[in-house]
Design a protein around this motif. Structure first.
Motif, PDB file in Angstrom:
ATOM      1  N   ALA A 155       0.581  -1.316  -0.093  1.00 56.15           N
ATOM      2  CA  ALA A 155       0.366  -0.114   0.065  1.00 56.15           C
ATOM      3  C   ALA A 155       1.004   1.218   0.194  1.00 56.15           C
ATOM      4  CB  ALA A 155      -1.073  -0.087   1.024  1.00 56.15           C
ATOM      5  N   ASP A 156       2.092   1.033   0.736  1.00 53.38           N
ATOM      6  CA  ASP A 156       2.943   1.987   0.975  1.00 53.38           C
ATOM      7  C   ASP A 156       3.654   2.626  -0.733  1.00 53.38           C
ATOM      8  OD1 ASP A 156       4.258   4.157   2.645  1.00 53.38           O
ATOM      9  OD2 ASP A 156       5.911   3.538   2.146  1.00 53.38           O
ATOM     10  N   TRP A 157       3.932   1.790  -1.450  1.00 52.08           N
ATOM     11  CA  TRP A 157       4.222   1.512  -2.419  1.00 52.08           C
ATOM     12  C   TRP A 157       3.034   2.592  -3.396  1.00 52.08           C
ATOM     13  CZ3 TRP A 157       3.456  -0.179  -6.919  1.00 52.08           C
ATOM     14  CH2 TRP A 157       3.929  -0.119  -8.562  1.00 52.08           C
ATOM     15  N   LEU A 158       2.284   1.700  -3.560  1.00 45.76           N
ATOM     16  CA  LEU A 158       1.508   2.040  -4.437  1.00 45.76           C
ATOM     17  C   LEU A 158       0.962   3.197  -4.564  1.00 45.76           C
ATOM     18  CD1 LEU A 158      -0.383   1.218  -6.509  1.00 45.76           C
ATOM     19  CD2 LEU A 158      -2.500   0.475  -4.819  1.00 45.76           C
ATOM     20  N   LEU A 159       0.728   3.868  -2.810  1.00 46.02           N
ATOM     21  CA  LEU A 159       0.449   5.357  -2.920  1.00 46.02           C
ATOM     22  C   LEU A 159       1.214   6.395  -3.053  1.00 46.02           C
ATOM     23  CD1 LEU A 159      -2.067   5.019   0.476  1.00 46.02           C
ATOM     24  CD2 LEU A 159      -2.574   4.989  -1.723  1.00 46.02           C
ATOM     25  N   ALA A 160       2.383   5.637  -3.025  1.00 42.40           N
ATOM     26  CA  ALA A 160       3.860   6.364  -3.317  1.00 42.40           C
ATOM     27  C   ALA A 160       3.375   7.212  -4.713  1.00 42.40           C
ATOM     28  CB  ALA A 160       5.352   6.164  -2.884  1.00 42.40           C
ATOM     29  N   GLN A 161       2.970   6.239  -5.408  1.00 41.45           N
ATOM     30  CA  GLN A 161       3.430   5.539  -6.516  1.00 41.45           C
ATOM     31  C   GLN A 161       2.466   7.258  -7.423  1.00 41.45           C
ATOM     32  OE1 GLN A 161       6.375   4.670  -8.865  1.00 41.45           O
ATOM     33  NE2 GLN A 161       6.560   4.095  -6.729  1.00 41.45           N
ATOM     34  N   GLU A 179       1.658   9.344  -5.466  1.00 39.86           N
ATOM     35  CA  GLU A 179       1.692  10.789  -5.094  1.00 39.86           C
ATOM     36  C   GLU A 179       2.584  11.566  -6.334  1.00 39.86           C
ATOM     37  OE1 GLU A 179       3.212  11.001  -1.468  1.00 39.86           O
ATOM     38  OE2 GLU A 179       1.903   9.547  -0.413  1.00 39.86           O
ATOM     39  N   ARG A 180       2.611  10.471  -7.183  1.00 38.62           N
ATOM     40  CA  ARG A 180       4.285  11.027  -7.396  1.00 38.62           C
ATOM     41  C   ARG A 180       3.723  10.757  -8.989  1.00 38.62           C
ATOM     42  NH1 ARG A 180       7.943   6.395  -5.966  1.00 38.62           N
ATOM     43  NH2 ARG A 180       8.931   7.478  -3.843  1.00 38.62           N
ATOM     44  N   GLY A 181       2.845  10.119  -9.232  1.00 38.76           N
ATOM     45  CA  GLY A 181       1.173  10.373 -11.104  1.00 38.76           C
ATOM     46  C   GLY A 181       1.812   9.724 -11.457  1.00 38.76           C
ATOM     47  N   ARG A 182       2.236   8.475 -11.011  1.00 38.91           N
ATOM     48  CA  ARG A 182       2.949   7.369 -12.114  1.00 38.91           C
ATOM     49  C   ARG A 182       0.913   6.327 -12.869  1.00 38.91           C
ATOM     50  NH1 ARG A 182       7.327   2.646 -10.781  1.00 38.91           N
ATOM     51  NH2 ARG A 182       6.793   1.690 -13.660  1.00 38.91           N
ATOM     52  N   PHE A 183       0.781   6.549 -11.538  1.00 41.38           N
ATOM     53  CA  PHE A 183      -0.526   6.329 -11.503  1.00 41.38           C
ATOM     54  C   PHE A 183      -2.182   7.077 -11.292  1.00 41.38           C
ATOM     55  CE2 PHE A 183       1.605   2.564 -10.068  1.00 41.38           C
ATOM     56  CZ  PHE A 183       1.257   1.886 -11.794  1.00 41.38           C
ATOM     57  N   ALA A 184      -2.906   7.198 -11.729  1.00 38.66           N
ATOM     58  CA  ALA A 184      -3.769   8.118 -11.210  1.00 38.66           C
ATOM     59  C   ALA A 184      -4.903   7.671 -10.023  1.00 38.66           C
ATOM     60  CB  ALA A 184      -5.195   8.106 -12.973  1.00 38.66           C
ATOM     61  N   ASP A 185      -4.667   6.653  -9.951  1.00 35.64           N
ATOM     62  CA  ASP A 185      -5.669   6.204  -8.256  1.00 35.64           C
ATOM     63  C   ASP A 185      -5.101   4.559  -8.327  1.00 35.64           C
ATOM     64  OD1 ASP A 185      -7.526   4.637 -10.535  1.00 35.64           O
ATOM     65  OD2 ASP A 185      -8.692   6.039 -10.606  1.00 35.64           O
ATOM     66  N   PRO A 186      -5.413   3.658  -7.684  1.00 35.57           N
ATOM     67  CA  PRO A 186      -5.406   1.968  -7.098  1.00 35.57           C
ATOM     68  C   PRO A 186      -6.067   1.499  -8.384  1.00 35.57           C
ATOM     69  CG  PRO A 186      -6.274   3.097  -5.077  1.00 35.57           C
ATOM     70  CD  PRO A 186      -6.440   4.538  -6.382  1.00 35.57           C
ATOM     71  N   SER A 187      -7.330   1.334  -9.325  1.00 28.83           N
ATOM     72  CA  SER A 187      -7.745   1.323  -9.938  1.00 28.83           C
ATOM     73  C   SER A 187      -7.140   0.847 -10.965  1.00 28.83           C
ATOM     74  CB  SER A 187      -8.899   1.479 -10.155  1.00 28.83           C
ATOM     75  OG  SER A 187      -9.735   0.631 -11.278  1.00 28.83           O
ATOM     76  N   GLU A 188      -6.383   2.284 -11.634  1.00 32.42           N
ATOM     77  CA  GLU A 188      -5.422   2.468 -13.060  1.00 32.42           C
ATOM     78  C   GLU A 188      -4.503   1.610 -12.163  1.00 32.42           C
ATOM     79  OE1 GLU A 188      -3.699   5.076 -15.820  1.00 32.42           O
ATOM     80  OE2 GLU A 188      -3.739   5.718 -13.855  1.00 32.42           O
ATOM     81  N   ALA A 189      -3.402   1.404 -11.586  1.00 33.28           N
ATOM     82  CA  ALA A 189      -2.269   0.699 -11.159  1.00 33.28           C
ATOM     83  C   ALA A 189      -2.972  -0.906 -11.490  1.00 33.28           C
ATOM     84  CB  ALA A 189      -2.209   1.447  -9.762  1.00 33.28           C
ATOM     85  N   VAL A 190      -4.019  -1.154 -10.590  1.00 35.76           N
ATOM     86  CA  VAL A 190      -4.310  -2.783 -11.166  1.00 35.76           C
ATOM     87  C   VAL A 190      -4.019  -2.903 -12.771  1.00 35.76           C
ATOM     88  CG1 VAL A 190      -6.230  -4.218 -10.605  1.00 35.76           C
ATOM     89  CG2 VAL A 190      -5.118  -2.811  -8.618  1.00 35.76           C
ATOM     90  N   ILE A 194      -0.426  -2.990 -14.636  1.00 32.70           N
ATOM     91  CA  ILE A 194       0.322  -4.101 -13.627  1.00 32.70           C
ATOM     92  C   ILE A 194      -0.483  -5.594 -14.308  1.00 32.70           C
ATOM     93  CG2 ILE A 194       0.471  -5.076 -11.840  1.00 32.70           C
ATOM     94  CD1 ILE A 194       1.199  -2.198 -10.028  1.00 32.70           C
ATOM     95  N   VAL A 195      -1.491  -6.022 -14.062  1.00 35.91           N
ATOM     96  CA  VAL A 195      -1.952  -6.847 -15.417  1.00 35.91           C
ATOM     97  C   VAL A 195      -1.735  -6.511 -16.118  1.00 35.91           C
ATOM     98  CG1 VAL A 195      -4.045  -8.321 -15.569  1.00 35.91           C
ATOM     99  CG2 VAL A 195      -4.588  -6.733 -13.258  1.00 35.91           C
ATOM    100  N   GLN A 196      -2.270  -5.271 -17.009  1.00 40.70           N
ATOM    101  CA  GLN A 196      -1.692  -5.445 -18.364  1.00 40.70           C
ATOM    102  C   GLN A 196      -0.354  -5.746 -18.792  1.00 40.70           C
ATOM    103  OE1 GLN A 196      -2.520  -1.540 -19.847  1.00 40.70           O
ATOM    104  NE2 GLN A 196      -3.129  -2.349 -22.304  1.00 40.70           N
ATOM    105  N   ASN A 197       0.247  -5.493 -17.374  1.00 38.37           N
ATOM    106  CA  ASN A 197       2.004  -6.058 -17.630  1.00 38.37           C
ATOM    107  C   ASN A 197       2.608  -8.009 -17.827  1.00 38.37           C
ATOM    108  OD1 ASN A 197       4.855  -6.325 -15.818  1.00 38.37           O
ATOM    109  ND2 ASN A 197       4.791  -4.831 -17.955  1.00 38.37           N
ATOM    110  N   PHE A 198       1.083  -8.080 -16.803  1.00 37.10           N
ATOM    111  CA  PHE A 198       1.848  -9.418 -16.756  1.00 37.10           C
ATOM    112  C   PHE A 198       1.399 -10.177 -17.846  1.00 37.10           C
ATOM    113  CE2 PHE A 198       0.205 -13.523 -14.923  1.00 37.10           C
ATOM    114  CZ  PHE A 198       0.952 -13.957 -13.898  1.00 37.10           C
TER     115      PHE A 198
END
Length: 129
Positions: A40-46, A48-59, A62-66
């Motif tokens: 969770a800490d890693w995801l929220l830091a990402q 905050e840095r603008g790498r992802f818009a929200d947790p949903s986009e991150a998932v 990440i799934v797409q990359n997998f």
């Protein structure tokens, strides 16, 4: 057991996945996910840095990359082998340097920590725009 099968019995989850596939193909899939504090800490830091818009986009990404890496299992396996080798090497260095702990003490500490009440997990709220 096939390399893609889970070692635990998750037949109910497999049945649910089978039942939801058609609906998910038509409209997507909503689900809730729990992340450990370090993830969770890693995801929220990402976020905050603008790498992802929200947790949903991150998932999603990440799934797409997998999925994109799936045809390259040899690379994934090599990365895993290198990661494990490095971890074993660090462990052996710790043993040689005397950085070891009694197994009974470690297990007692783990049992104590597992018995402690856990704080309530943070919950991400979707911001509607």
């Amino acid at each position: 057991m096939d390399v893609d099968e889970l070692p635990d019995d998750n037949s109910a989850e497999r049945d649910q996945a089978r039942a939801l596939r058609e609906q998910a193909r038509a409209a997507g899939l909503l689900f809730e996910a729990y992340l450990t504090s370090d993830l969770a800490d890693w995801l929220l830091a990402q976020i905050e840095r603008g790498r992802f818009a929200d947790p949903s986009e991150a998932v999603f990404l990440i799934v797409q990359n997998f999925i994109e890496m799936e045809p390259h299992r040899d690379l994934r396996d090599e990365l895993l082998r290198r990661t494990l080798d490095a971890s074993i090497e660090r462990g052996l260095e710790d043993v040689q340097a005397g950085r070891v702990h009694d197994a009974d003490e470690v297990f007692d500490e783990l049992l104590r920590k597992m018995a402690e009440p856990r704080p309530e997990a943070a919950r991400w709220e979707k911001i509607t725009r």
